[in-house]
Enzyme design. Structure first.
Site, PDB file in Angstrom:
ATOM      1  CD  GLU A  83      -6.902  -7.782  -7.927  1.00  0.00           C
ATOM      2  OE1 GLU A  83      -6.204  -8.611  -7.491  1.00  0.00           O
ATOM      3  OE2 GLU A  83      -7.909  -7.865  -7.742  1.00  0.00           O
TER       4      GLU A  83
HETATM    5  C1  LIG Z   1     -10.906   2.121  -6.521  1.00  0.00           C
HETATM    6  C2  LIG Z   1     -10.379   0.748  -5.594  1.00  0.00           C
HETATM    7  C3  LIG Z   1     -11.156  -0.470  -5.972  1.00  0.00           C
HETATM    8  C4  LIG Z   1     -10.846  -1.612  -5.141  1.00  0.00           C
HETATM    9  N1  LIG Z   1     -11.688  -2.800  -5.406  1.00  0.00           N
HETATM   10  C5  LIG Z   1     -11.329  -3.846  -4.625  1.00  0.00           C
HETATM   11  C6  LIG Z   1     -12.174  -4.761  -4.534  1.00  0.00           C
HETATM   12  O1  LIG Z   1     -12.908  -5.096  -5.543  1.00  0.00           O
HETATM   13  N2  LIG Z   1     -11.918  -5.845  -3.585  1.00  0.00           N
HETATM   14  C7  LIG Z   1     -11.333  -5.788  -2.631  1.00  0.00           C
HETATM   15  O2  LIG Z   1     -11.196  -6.748  -1.829  1.00  0.00           O
HETATM   16  N3  LIG Z   1     -10.374  -4.579  -2.535  1.00  0.00           N
HETATM   17  C8  LIG Z   1     -10.406  -3.493  -3.580  1.00  0.00           C
HETATM   18  N4  LIG Z   1      -9.770  -2.520  -3.335  1.00  0.00           N
HETATM   19  C9  LIG Z   1      -8.723  -2.376  -2.234  1.00  0.00           C
HETATM   20  C10 LIG Z   1      -7.388  -2.384  -2.749  1.00  0.00           C
HETATM   21  O3  LIG Z   1      -6.920  -3.899  -3.380  1.00  0.00           O
HETATM   22  C11 LIG Z   1      -6.371  -1.973  -1.448  1.00  0.00           C
HETATM   23  O4  LIG Z   1      -6.670  -0.646  -1.442  1.00  0.00           O
HETATM   24  C12 LIG Z   1      -4.845  -2.100  -1.686  1.00  0.00           C
HETATM   25  O5  LIG Z   1      -4.847  -3.499  -1.700  1.00  0.00           O
HETATM   26  C13 LIG Z   1      -4.038  -1.335  -0.781  1.00  0.00           C
HETATM   27  O6  LIG Z   1      -4.655  -1.422   0.506  1.00  0.00           O
HETATM   28  P1  LIG Z   1      -4.628  -0.284   1.444  1.00  0.00           P
HETATM   29  O7  LIG Z   1      -5.447   0.662   0.485  1.00  0.00           O
HETATM   30  O8  LIG Z   1      -5.399  -0.694   2.842  1.00  0.00           O
HETATM   31  O9  LIG Z   1      -3.312   0.237   1.587  1.00  0.00           O
HETATM   32  P2  LIG Z   1      -2.272  -0.058   2.578  1.00  0.00           P
HETATM   33  O10 LIG Z   1      -2.381  -1.640   2.732  1.00  0.00           O
HETATM   34  O11 LIG Z   1      -2.445   0.677   4.026  1.00  0.00           O
HETATM   35  O12 LIG Z   1      -0.839   0.550   2.015  1.00  0.00           O
HETATM   36  C14 LIG Z   1      -0.396   1.764   2.373  1.00  0.00           C
HETATM   37  C15 LIG Z   1       0.880   1.941   1.585  1.00  0.00           C
HETATM   38  O13 LIG Z   1       1.842   0.967   2.390  1.00  0.00           O
HETATM   39  C16 LIG Z   1       2.573   0.034   1.609  1.00  0.00           C
HETATM   40  N5  LIG Z   1       2.591  -1.239   2.358  1.00  0.00           N
HETATM   41  C17 LIG Z   1       1.799  -1.802   3.099  1.00  0.00           C
HETATM   42  N6  LIG Z   1       2.298  -2.748   3.746  1.00  0.00           N
HETATM   43  C18 LIG Z   1       3.454  -3.032   3.428  1.00  0.00           C
HETATM   44  C19 LIG Z   1       4.390  -3.894   3.457  1.00  0.00           C
HETATM   45  N7  LIG Z   1       4.316  -5.124   4.111  1.00  0.00           N
HETATM   46  N8  LIG Z   1       5.466  -3.669   2.931  1.00  0.00           N
HETATM   47  C20 LIG Z   1       6.017  -2.803   2.197  1.00  0.00           C
HETATM   48  N9  LIG Z   1       4.711  -1.848   1.935  1.00  0.00           N
HETATM   49  C21 LIG Z   1       3.825  -2.120   2.469  1.00  0.00           C
HETATM   50  C22 LIG Z   1       1.634  -0.240   0.408  1.00  0.00           C
HETATM   51  O14 LIG Z   1       2.472  -0.503  -0.646  1.00  0.00           O
HETATM   52  C23 LIG Z   1       1.028   1.362   0.211  1.00  0.00           C
HETATM   53  O15 LIG Z   1       1.943   1.803  -0.466  1.00  0.00           O
HETATM   54  C24 LIG Z   1      -9.839  -1.347  -4.057  1.00  0.00           C
HETATM   55  C25 LIG Z   1      -9.372  -0.028  -3.815  1.00  0.00           C
HETATM   56  C26 LIG Z   1      -9.722   0.910  -4.488  1.00  0.00           C
HETATM   57  C27 LIG Z   1      -9.106   2.407  -4.042  1.00  0.00           C
END
Ligand SMILES: Cc1cc2nc3c(=O)[nH]c(=O)nc-3n(C[C@H](O)[C@H](O)[C@H](O)COP(=O)(O)OP(=O)(O)OC[C@H]3O[C@@H](n4cnc5c(N)ncnc54)[C@H](O)[C@@H]3O)c2cc1C
Length: 593
Positions: free
Chosen positions: A437
């Protein structure tokens, strides 16, 4: 694992004294929310959480989920528990009567949901997502779709999901590639989504996926994303369950915590294309999804409170049983709860949990006021407060849950590190909360950008002004409570200073919001929580002054004092960190790391 007992006493107190149930119940649409009814609902939910969801928590963690013959297998007992949840009508308690919900305030839903999350967070993610999907469909779907899908979802017979994430599109939703092509009165969806919580399971009869996808002629970036309702089984014209849609689960993730919640890779449209129906307008999908995401962010903050509460209960039970050393004043070996350092940790967990609860319930009641207040001006004022505070609820409560669950392990000593007591599970389960989220960093960016810079600090200024009035009230109070006043005033001044400094500097330094946002957000969270804990202390004092010798009130004041003395002083350091700006954060070139 220790049994979970619903903490209905503090919940009821916060509902009455901080969230103001009385005044909420006088708003149009909430006439049913009498104190007696709310008390009865909390009691029943507490029994259900403790007796049905909680006993499955540890077994579900051990069992996890896996795929057999293309279907996700949930842990034993889950399907029966879900059936009871549906039969008891819990899914619709906070939903409006216009769509056959029970019409109780969102505040009551939040308190009930806190118990679900404490009892079994992984399980309760399923109704959490259904709840958000209902809200998005109610707000953005055409009437015919609402009529077909909502009744089944309000009852809980059909569950819901949220499909945003793709391998290349996590935080950065502009990179979404899932495609949607017009095909008569519907669309054909093709693409892959990852990390979809409860994306596939057999507990409900159907799963209604809300999917973000891009039309062939859509503009690039977030302005070219649309939102679709893509059901696992299409609904027939009479609302019954119809044909299987072209979508399937590909795999479930092996992960650190929330083992019993299937985190699915979903594939849409491997054959003719999954049939999807547009919600809202083409290319406006992200705004529509935000209806669901705001609700979900508040709920994830609530999960932080809930898991802290459960970790606290486990730690208290252990500290009252474990015998080590001879505490001061004891002649024989004593239980560890008598050692001051253990007490410090327990108080820290208690203060974090009660402060988070006050913050999350306050935000929930503001949400109710934003929707139900009689005048448009009032609704707008409350909505501005909700918008400001949601990233703080999500960010603060989930970050502090890491601290609470960490301390839960620490209090258990070696038994915390082995899995038997459940303390380790709380810590593992809590870890996702600062990630999904929107990560903590993204909550902070939302606060610093959309919620502060865009309105030139007006909403934050109003909140600070309200807290200043309270600071005077606190200073005028007598007895123990007056001792809270100087520290609160000092922390509030730090927040005001940080806010003014940031608003003045932001234009000069484009890295500032991202570089110091989390520190600022935690500072704001500490001060707002101290405000609410202070209000709770004053309310408790009024009961004492009126002659009550109920120890609950005394302890509410003690917990507020601990918060102000032991957590709030972080604000001074946070102000220094904010004012240090981005220079040292960005000083070293990326290629040197
Ligand atoms: C168990 C689990 C359940 C989930 N459930 C759902 C679901 O039901 N539906 C769904 O759609 N998604 C779901 N997700 C996805 C979740 O919302 C994402 O993992 C989350 O939004 C982060 O995206 P990412 O994993 O690609 O990390 P990334 O976007 O790659 O981020 C990696 C790091 O970089 C930082 N970062 C990235 N961009 C920026 C920026 N512009 N400025 C500053 N910092 C930044 C982040 O804060 C983080 O620390 C789930 C994930 C997990 C692990």
């Amino acid at each position: 694992m220790t049994d979970y007992h619903a903490p209905t006493r503090d919940m009821q107190f916060v509902i009455d004294e901080i969230a103001g149930l009385d005044s909420l119940a006088s708003l149009p649409g909430f006439e049913e929310a009498t104190p007696d009814l709310v008390e009865a609902v909390l009691e029943q939910a507490g029994v259900f959480a403790s007796e049905v969801f909680s006993p499955l928590n540890q077994a579900g963690d051990h069992h996890g989920t896996h795929i057999e013959n293309g279907a996700v297998v949930s842990p034993p007992g889950y399907a029966e528990a879900y059936r009871q949840f549906v039969d008891n009508g819990w899914q619709g308690i906070g939903k409006s009567t216009a769509i056959d919900g029970q019409g109780l305030p969102f505040l009551v839903h939040s308190a009930v949901a806190e118990m679900w999350y404490s009892a079994n967070m992984a399980f309760a993610l399923c109704p959490l997502l259904t709840s958000g999907a209902i809200e998005a469909i109610e707000t953005h779907a055409p009437k015919n779709l609402q009529d077909l899908y909502l009744p089944h979802m309000i009852s809980g017979e059909w569950s819901g999901t949220m499909n945003l994430t793709e391998p290349q599109a996590g935080t950065d939703l502009a990179a979404i590639k899932t495609r949607a092509e017009r095909d008569g009165d519907h669309y054909r969806i093709r693409g892959q989504k990852i990390y979809i919580t409860w994306g596939e399971h057999e507990m409900s009869d159907n799963i209604v996926h809300l999917v973000l996808a891009r039309l062939p002629d859509a503009p690039a970036g977030v302005k070219g994303i649309s939102l679709f309702l893509v059901p696992k089984f299409l609904a027939n014209a009479d609302g019954s369950r119809g044909a299987r849609n072209d979508l399937k689960v590909v795999s479930v993730e092996t992960k650190m915590g929330i083992h019993s919640s299937p985190t699915c890779v979903m594939s849409y449209g491997d054959g003719d294309g999954a049939i999807g129906f547009l919600l809202g307008e083409e290319n406006n999908g992200l705004a529509c999804m935000f209806t669901m995401m705001n609700n979900a962010r508040l709920e994830v903050g609530m999960q932080g409170v809930a898991i802290s509460e459960r970790a606290y209960q486990g730690a208290v039970a252990f500290a009252k049983e474990r015998v080590q050393g001879i505490a001061r004043g004891h002649s024989e070996r004593s239980t560890i709860i008598h050692h001051p350092d253990v007490r410090r940790m327990l108080m820290q967990m208690r203060a974090i949990t009660e402060a988070g609860r006050a913050l999350a319930y306050y935000a929930s009641a503001q949400t109710d006021r934003a929707h139900h207040s009689p005048s448009a001006t009032q609704r707008e004022t409350h909505q501005r407060r909700v918008d400001l505070i949601i990233p703080i609820v999500k960010g603060w409560c989930t970050e502090m849950a890491q601290e609470a669950t960490y301390l839960g392990v620490q209090i258990h000593g070696g038994m915390g590190f082995v899995e038997e007591t459940g303390a380790a599970q709380h810590m593992r389960d809590a870890r996702i909360l600062t990630i999904y989220e929107g990560t903590t960093g993204i909550q902070a960016l939302d606060l610093m950008g959309r919620k502060m810079l865009r309105d030139k600090g007006r909403a934050m200024g109003n909140l600070i002004a309200e807290m200043k009035e309270f600071a005077q009230e606190l200073a005028a109070a007598g007895g123990d409570i007056a001792t809270l006043a100087p520290r609160f005033a000092g922390a509030l001044a730090a927040l005001e200073d940080a806010t003014g400094w940031y608003l003045a500097q932001a234009a000069e330094d484009p890295d500032l919001g991202s570089a110091v946002g989390v520190d600022f957000m935690m500072l704001a969270g500490n001060v707002v929580c101290a405000w609410l804990m202070g209000r709770a202390a004053l309310a408790a004092q009024r009961y004492i002054d009126a002659g009550s010798n109920d120890r609950f009130y005394r302890h509410k004041i003690d917990t507020a004092r601990f918060f102000v003395e032991r957590i709030l002083p972080r604000s001074e350091a946070q102000l220094l960190m904010v004012k240090a700006g981005s220079a040292s954060v960005m000083a070293i070139d990326a290629d040197v790391f």
